[in-house]
Enzyme design. Sequence first.
Site, PDB file in Angstrom:
ATOM      1  N   CYS A 237     -15.659  -2.368 121.335  1.00 13.38           N
ATOM      2  CA  CYS A 237     -15.248  -3.035 122.582  1.00 13.38           C
ATOM      3  C   CYS A 237     -14.044  -3.948 122.343  1.00 13.38           C
ATOM      4  CB  CYS A 237     -16.397  -3.866 123.133  1.00 13.38           C
ATOM      5  SG  CYS A 237     -17.992  -3.027 123.067  1.00 13.38           S
TER       6      CYS A 237
HETATM    7  N1  GLN Z   1     -22.496  -1.907 119.573  1.00 14.99           N
HETATM    8  C1  GLN Z   1     -22.261  -2.560 120.821  1.00 14.99           C
HETATM    9  C2  GLN Z   1     -22.699  -1.737 122.006  1.00 14.99           C
HETATM   10  O1  GLN Z   1     -22.923  -0.577 121.902  1.00 14.99           O
HETATM   11  C3  GLN Z   1     -20.810  -3.011 120.947  1.00 14.99           C
HETATM   12  C4  GLN Z   1     -19.948  -1.844 121.091  1.00 14.99           C
HETATM   13  C5  GLN Z   1     -18.546  -2.043 120.710  1.00 14.99           C
HETATM   14  O2  GLN Z   1     -18.070  -3.047 120.187  1.00 14.99           O
HETATM   15  N2  GLN Z   1     -17.906  -0.984 120.910  1.00 14.99           N
HETATM   16  O3  GLN Z   1     -22.792  -2.280 123.047  1.00 14.99           O
END
Ligand code: GLN
Length: 272
Positions: free
Chosen positions: A2
């Site tokens: 994210c």
């Molecule tokens: N692992 C977390 C989620 O799936 C954050 C994802 C991310 O940073 N892409 O929400």
Amino acid sequence: MCRHLVCLGPARTVASAATHGRHALARQAWAPQQMRGGGTINADGFGACWWASDGPPGVGQHRTTLPIWSDPALGRAVAGDGADAGEGDGPAVRGALEQIRATAILAAVRSATAGMAVSAQACAPFTDGRWAFSHNGVVRGWPGSVAGLAAEIPAAEAMRSEAATDSVFLWQLFRARIAAGLDAADAAATLVQDVEARAPGSRLNLLATDGERVVGTAWRHSLWVHDMPDELWIASEPTTDAGWSEVDDGALVDARIGHVRSEPISMAATSR
Ligand code: GLN
């Protein structure tokens, strides 16, 4: 992974926090530049929370599984049609987040880790009481690797878990540590230490704010600060061309407008 950001300063619309700058969060969603091998696009949702400059006290929140570029709450400009709502023949129509002004905003776009829930509740920011929280990254071996930490979370809180994701689990631990009396910076630093000890190689960029103070960690992901006299931005990637400095990997940032402190997170001793 994210992308997320916090901006504090003079009141601005919540939409503008996500659309301001040549490399705004809305662009980072589909053309991120610093994903460090953690995915290519952030299309699994968008969320924002804010401390409004007028209106009732408390934190406002908006979360959706729509990709940010399709979210009507941001208005038409984010969709890239170049149109500013209000142009044309009809009456001006604004997205809801174009009408809310705030002095503190935390916003995030999500790329769900494989196997994790996709729902609005799985999108950051997570909020409760004073704090809002976001996570860029992944906990290696979740949930088994860190299951031992779950005992810290009061049972009723665990049962109210918003979504079965590593990020929500980190948020529950962060909240539990603050409730146990830890300062927010210590809560974030010990969380990184304890998760890294059990799940080595995790990517743990945490970002939390109470509307006045920001605590962030750079742990195998990019994090940047734009520190201005009356404004502070902390973001996964710079949104504009100048004025940003990168946070060292492995560091914690503890900041307010006009005051940014950064220090390494020690792995010498974990908190438990
Ligand atoms: N692992 C977390 C989620 O799936 C954050 C994802 C991310 O940073 N892409 O929400």
